[in-house]
Design an enzyme around this catalytic site. Sequence first.
Site, PDB file in Angstrom:
ATOM      1  N   ASP A 137       0.722   3.678   3.800  1.00  0.00           N
ATOM      2  CA  ASP A 137       1.086   5.063   4.093  1.00  0.00           C
ATOM      3  C   ASP A 137       2.570   5.292   3.808  1.00  0.00           C
ATOM      4  O   ASP A 137       3.390   4.379   3.929  1.00  0.00           O
ATOM      5  CB  ASP A 137       0.810   5.388   5.555  1.00  0.00           C
ATOM      6  N   ARG A 187      -2.561   7.797  -3.565  1.00  0.00           N
ATOM      7  CA  ARG A 187      -2.938   8.959  -2.755  1.00  0.00           C
ATOM      8  C   ARG A 187      -1.839  10.012  -2.854  1.00  0.00           C
ATOM      9  O   ARG A 187      -0.672   9.743  -2.589  1.00  0.00           O
ATOM     10  CB  ARG A 187      -3.129   8.567  -1.296  1.00  0.00           C
TER      11      ARG A 187
END
Length: 311
Positions: A137, A187
């Site tokens: 992340d 992502r």
Amino acid sequence: MSLLRQPILLLARSSGVKKLVSTMPVTSGIVTGYVPGESTEAAVEASAGLIDDGLKVTLDYLGEDTLDSQQADATVAAYVELLAALGSRALPRSAEVSVKLSAIGQAIPEIGDKLALENARTICRAARNAGTTVTLDMEDHTTTDRTLAVLRDLRKDFPETGAVVQAYLHRTERDCRQLAHEGSRVRLCKGAYNEPDDVAFQDKIDVDKSYVRCLKVLLGGDGYPMIATHDPRMVEIAASLASRYGRAQGSYEFQMLYGIRPDEQRRLAGIGETVRVYVPYGQEWYGYLMRRLAERPQNLSFFLKSLISKK
């Protein structure tokens, strides 16, 4: 809306308010609507249900701002336990994990980067042994270069490790060009932190334009784009660009948060798109919900609307 930021952050630190929120009939439903639970078992059960519906998942063990190595070790142990549990249920083909480097030691003075890399390696090894992958992340802009540096080191041994980029940062289109190579999973999200205007676009229209530019780079590249958005317009644009660039279904995926637009998640999966649901779990769920509102207070109206109609 910015006037709400400090009150929300104060509430995030209140154990009394957490107890009230989690026990009141209406709000307890709100909590479980966005976070399936605190335990590994709850996370795995929620994942199994989503997978039965034709979706994929990525699981995030909640926790940030780790400031001691023991807490970092506990987070690593939680991920190893989760991956073993997924493996025992034969879920890894459809379930991966997302990891914040701040949760595994990055913020610890002097040793943070080295410790975070070592801990990430442990999680990546457990994921590979289970038959799945890890995505790192991305957090606020001050950690971007350090996170990408850890990613580069990890990919020497674990090239399947996924990256995350945030479209509201001025730098992200350039980062996409560097990451859009064969074998790279990336992502793309809009970004949720309250960033200064010298590093991030502030107007929604500018963020949207950046998101589309980044989509073009990723979908036109050789990697595997992971399109993280709940915005119907962005979903439509992404599907159109995928067709323009000759992308077959399965060569990219859509990603959405657990509890946000579940009907749309199932609709996209029903027409053959790969859809992955971001599933957060753990004892730090209260902080997760409150920080999501506080980091970018515009999220408050979206959150409240989603409570009225989770479509």
